[in-house]
Design a protein around this motif. Sequence first.
Motif, PDB file in Angstrom:
ATOM      1  N   GLY A  83       1.193  -1.278   0.153  1.00 18.44           N
ATOM      2  CA  GLY A  83      -0.059   0.279   0.307  1.00 18.44           C
ATOM      3  C   GLY A  83       0.622   0.955  -0.010  1.00 18.44           C
ATOM      4  O   GLY A  83       0.327   2.126   0.012  1.00 18.44           O
ATOM      5  N   GLY A  84       1.793   1.279   0.419  1.00 22.68           N
ATOM      6  CA  GLY A  84       3.113   2.343  -0.295  1.00 22.68           C
ATOM      7  C   GLY A  84       3.057   2.710  -1.531  1.00 22.68           C
ATOM      8  O   GLY A  84       2.690   2.140  -2.653  1.00 22.68           O
ATOM      9  N   PRO A  85       3.913   3.919  -1.711  1.00 24.26           N
ATOM     10  CA  PRO A  85       4.661   4.030  -2.450  1.00 24.26           C
ATOM     11  C   PRO A  85       5.006   3.491  -3.667  1.00 24.26           C
ATOM     12  O   PRO A  85       5.769   3.054  -3.500  1.00 24.26           O
ATOM     13  CB  PRO A  85       5.393   6.392  -2.292  1.00 24.26           C
ATOM     14  CG  PRO A  85       5.786   5.399  -1.356  1.00 24.26           C
ATOM     15  CD  PRO A  85       4.886   4.798  -0.442  1.00 24.26           C
ATOM     16  N   SER A  86       5.031   4.001  -5.042  1.00 25.46           N
ATOM     17  CA  SER A  86       6.491   3.659  -6.096  1.00 25.46           C
ATOM     18  C   SER A  86       7.538   3.895  -5.437  1.00 25.46           C
ATOM     19  O   SER A  86       7.895   5.117  -5.511  1.00 25.46           O
ATOM     20  CB  SER A  86       6.202   3.501  -7.508  1.00 25.46           C
ATOM     21  OG  SER A  86       4.607   2.436  -7.575  1.00 25.46           O
ATOM     22  N   CYS A  87       8.541   2.647  -5.324  1.00 28.70           N
ATOM     23  CA  CYS A  87       9.997   3.605  -5.113  1.00 28.70           C
ATOM     24  C   CYS A  87      10.975   2.373  -5.517  1.00 28.70           C
ATOM     25  O   CYS A  87      10.976   0.876  -5.543  1.00 28.70           O
ATOM     26  CB  CYS A  87      10.112   3.428  -3.939  1.00 28.70           C
ATOM     27  SG  CYS A  87       9.467   4.554  -2.310  1.00 28.70           S
ATOM     28  N   ASP A  88      12.267   3.012  -6.112  1.00 31.45           N
ATOM     29  CA  ASP A  88      13.080   1.920  -6.780  1.00 31.45           C
ATOM     30  C   ASP A  88      13.914   1.001  -5.987  1.00 31.45           C
ATOM     31  O   ASP A  88      14.665   0.442  -5.098  1.00 31.45           O
ATOM     32  CB  ASP A  88      13.880   2.204  -7.632  1.00 31.45           C
ATOM     33  CG  ASP A  88      13.069   2.434  -9.224  1.00 31.45           C
ATOM     34  OD1 ASP A  88      12.733   1.367  -9.624  1.00 31.45           O
ATOM     35  OD2 ASP A  88      12.375   3.383  -9.216  1.00 31.45           O
ATOM     36  N   ARG A  89      14.030   2.298  -4.767  1.00 26.94           N
ATOM     37  CA  ARG A  89      14.827   2.242  -3.172  1.00 26.94           C
ATOM     38  C   ARG A  89      14.215   2.998  -2.408  1.00 26.94           C
ATOM     39  O   ARG A  89      13.750   4.168  -2.209  1.00 26.94           O
ATOM     40  CB  ARG A  89      16.149   2.230  -3.288  1.00 26.94           C
ATOM     41  CG  ARG A  89      17.341   1.945  -4.393  1.00 26.94           C
ATOM     42  CD  ARG A  89      17.603   0.427  -4.046  1.00 26.94           C
ATOM     43  NE  ARG A  89      17.595   0.774  -2.351  1.00 26.94           N
ATOM     44  CZ  ARG A  89      18.610  -0.777  -1.862  1.00 26.94           C
ATOM     45  NH1 ARG A  89      18.196  -1.871  -2.827  1.00 26.94           N
ATOM     46  NH2 ARG A  89      19.187  -0.441  -0.879  1.00 26.94           N
ATOM     47  N   PHE A  90      14.170   2.718  -0.709  1.00 27.46           N
ATOM     48  CA  PHE A  90      13.571   3.203   0.101  1.00 27.46           C
ATOM     49  C   PHE A  90      13.745   3.150   1.706  1.00 27.46           C
ATOM     50  O   PHE A  90      14.736   2.284   1.858  1.00 27.46           O
ATOM     51  CB  PHE A  90      12.033   1.811   0.818  1.00 27.46           C
ATOM     52  CG  PHE A  90      11.605   2.488   1.035  1.00 27.46           C
ATOM     53  CD1 PHE A  90      10.691   3.841   1.346  1.00 27.46           C
ATOM     54  CD2 PHE A  90      11.303   1.975   2.403  1.00 27.46           C
ATOM     55  CE1 PHE A  90       9.340   4.010   1.882  1.00 27.46           C
ATOM     56  CE2 PHE A  90      10.266   2.256   3.491  1.00 27.46           C
ATOM     57  CZ  PHE A  90       9.178   3.528   2.938  1.00 27.46           C
ATOM     58  N   HIS A  91      14.038   3.547   2.262  1.00 26.36           N
ATOM     59  CA  HIS A  91      14.523   3.810   3.689  1.00 26.36           C
ATOM     60  C   HIS A  91      13.997   4.894   4.950  1.00 26.36           C
ATOM     61  O   HIS A  91      12.976   5.739   3.736  1.00 26.36           O
ATOM     62  CB  HIS A  91      15.821   4.221   4.132  1.00 26.36           C
ATOM     63  CG  HIS A  91      16.419   3.382   5.541  1.00 26.36           C
ATOM     64  ND1 HIS A  91      16.548   4.116   6.150  1.00 26.36           N
ATOM     65  CD2 HIS A  91      16.990   1.955   5.139  1.00 26.36           C
ATOM     66  CE1 HIS A  91      17.248   3.749   7.232  1.00 26.36           C
ATOM     67  NE2 HIS A  91      17.437   2.284   6.673  1.00 26.36           N
ATOM     68  N   ALA A  92      13.151   4.346   5.995  1.00 26.92           N
ATOM     69  CA  ALA A  92      12.270   5.176   7.125  1.00 26.92           C
ATOM     70  C   ALA A  92      13.353   4.349   8.049  1.00 26.92           C
ATOM     71  O   ALA A  92      13.922   3.609   8.307  1.00 26.92           O
ATOM     72  CB  ALA A  92      11.441   4.377   6.664  1.00 26.92           C
ATOM     73  N   ALA A  93      12.763   5.582   8.826  1.00 26.44           N
ATOM     74  CA  ALA A  93      14.004   6.094  10.438  1.00 26.44           C
ATOM     75  C   ALA A  93      12.520   6.999  11.332  1.00 26.44           C
ATOM     76  O   ALA A  93      12.805   7.881  10.487  1.00 26.44           O
ATOM     77  CB  ALA A  93      15.042   5.966  10.580  1.00 26.44           C
ATOM     78  N   ARG A 135      19.297   6.329   3.020  1.00 21.57           N
ATOM     79  CA  ARG A 135      19.288   5.743   4.147  1.00 21.57           C
ATOM     80  C   ARG A 135      18.720   7.487   5.097  1.00 21.57           C
ATOM     81  O   ARG A 135      19.337   8.112   4.335  1.00 21.57           O
ATOM     82  CB  ARG A 135      21.275   5.948   4.707  1.00 21.57           C
ATOM     83  CG  ARG A 135      21.177   4.686   5.134  1.00 21.57           C
ATOM     84  CD  ARG A 135      20.595   3.533   5.748  1.00 21.57           C
ATOM     85  NE  ARG A 135      21.318   2.366   6.202  1.00 21.57           N
ATOM     86  CZ  ARG A 135      20.799   1.414   5.049  1.00 21.57           C
ATOM     87  NH1 ARG A 135      20.008   1.101   4.226  1.00 21.57           N
ATOM     88  NH2 ARG A 135      21.706   0.002   5.632  1.00 21.57           N
ATOM     89  N   VAL A 136      18.541   7.195   6.220  1.00 24.58           N
ATOM     90  CA  VAL A 136      17.870   7.917   7.148  1.00 24.58           C
ATOM     91  C   VAL A 136      18.377   7.694   8.489  1.00 24.58           C
ATOM     92  O   VAL A 136      18.604   6.791   8.864  1.00 24.58           O
ATOM     93  CB  VAL A 136      16.408   7.575   6.881  1.00 24.58           C
ATOM     94  CG1 VAL A 136      15.244   9.175   7.738  1.00 24.58           C
ATOM     95  CG2 VAL A 136      15.359   7.797   5.499  1.00 24.58           C
ATOM     96  N   SER A 137      18.472   9.178   9.015  1.00 19.31           N
ATOM     97  CA  SER A 137      19.192   8.615  10.587  1.00 19.31           C
ATOM     98  C   SER A 137      18.369   8.425  11.755  1.00 19.31           C
ATOM     99  O   SER A 137      16.952   8.477  10.732  1.00 19.31           O
ATOM    100  CB  SER A 137      20.054  10.181  10.710  1.00 19.31           C
ATOM    101  OG  SER A 137      18.777  11.485  10.775  1.00 19.31           O
ATOM    102  N   ALA A 138      18.411   7.585  12.109  1.00 17.97           N
ATOM    103  CA  ALA A 138      17.646   7.641  13.687  1.00 17.97           C
ATOM    104  C   ALA A 138      16.237   8.489  14.036  1.00 17.97           C
ATOM    105  O   ALA A 138      15.055   7.977  13.917  1.00 17.97           O
ATOM    106  CB  ALA A 138      18.096   6.620  15.291  1.00 17.97           C
TER     107      ALA A 138
END
Length: 329
Positions: A83-93, A135-138
């Motif tokens: 159900g999320g967005p269309s992405c080729d690479r993804f990261h979350a924090a 990459r996303v920081s903590a």
Amino acid sequence: MNAPTVARLSARARVGILVLALLLLGGGATAYTLRAASGRQAGATGTADPGFTLDGGALYARDTASGRIARVDPSAPGGRVVGGPSCDRFHAAGPTALCLQRRPGVPARSYVLVLDRNLRELRRIGLPGIPSRARVSASGRMLSWTMFATGDSYARSSFSTRTSILDLSTGYLVKNIEQIPLTLGGRRHHAPDVNYWGVTFASDDNRFYATVSTGGRTHLVEGDMRSWSARALRENTECPSLSPDGTRIAFKKRVSDGPREPWRLYVHDLRTGREHPVAERRGIDDQALWTDRDTLAYGYGGAVWSVPADGTGTARSLLSGASSPAAPH
């Protein structure tokens, strides 16, 4: 009314009915096309389905079949909820997600989408290149991404990357961290072949680690945003990923000069300087993710896998038909 007149009226009626039917069919097709285009546009803008949000403790990954972000749910069909967005690479924090989307056309260009906890778009940046690392920081404050400028594989001898860092608290964007002064072997290093990729952030949102390539060798570097400097710590370290407690780095170590599976996944202890391979013995070309202080996740062979970070146990499949795992906390 004579017979010829009736025949003419009947023919006109038939033509009118045919025209009306064609208009209705055309309108339906147009509406379908517009709905389909609207759906494609929704995916292109990085929007998620209502109610599909970042959930602390859940594992997310890119669903290969749809290209959209999915949340791992063993009770759902296929072990996931898409159900999320269309992405080729993804990261979350924290409260932030980072979605890299490749745009169609030549030369290669991409969108960098900064998303909130509800996976709604906050900022969009258009850049040249092919998405590679995110990459996303903590805290969710610092973001970094790497784009292939030429070539599409780290296994190739000729490739170039562009790595950026964005500070959401100030809005300041460093489009290419090759500008950062580099110390190598105790001396300031100047070379036209300096190439960075694979940033990972420390908990203070100031220090970061990354790979730098120069002179045919790769190095682990520690960077400092406030002093705007970077120093090389050790060789043969690619795509670092800092553990939640900030004491260890998971990384790709080159163990073969051949093009087939040249890397193994290792863990380096920053305090002791010691390293060890994990139980995954295949060649991993990914920036590993720490799902907790003891476990790594990564993409391999079209699936997301997991392995203990201490070198024990065995690798196990977490999700088939998936890549780019993320575990926001």
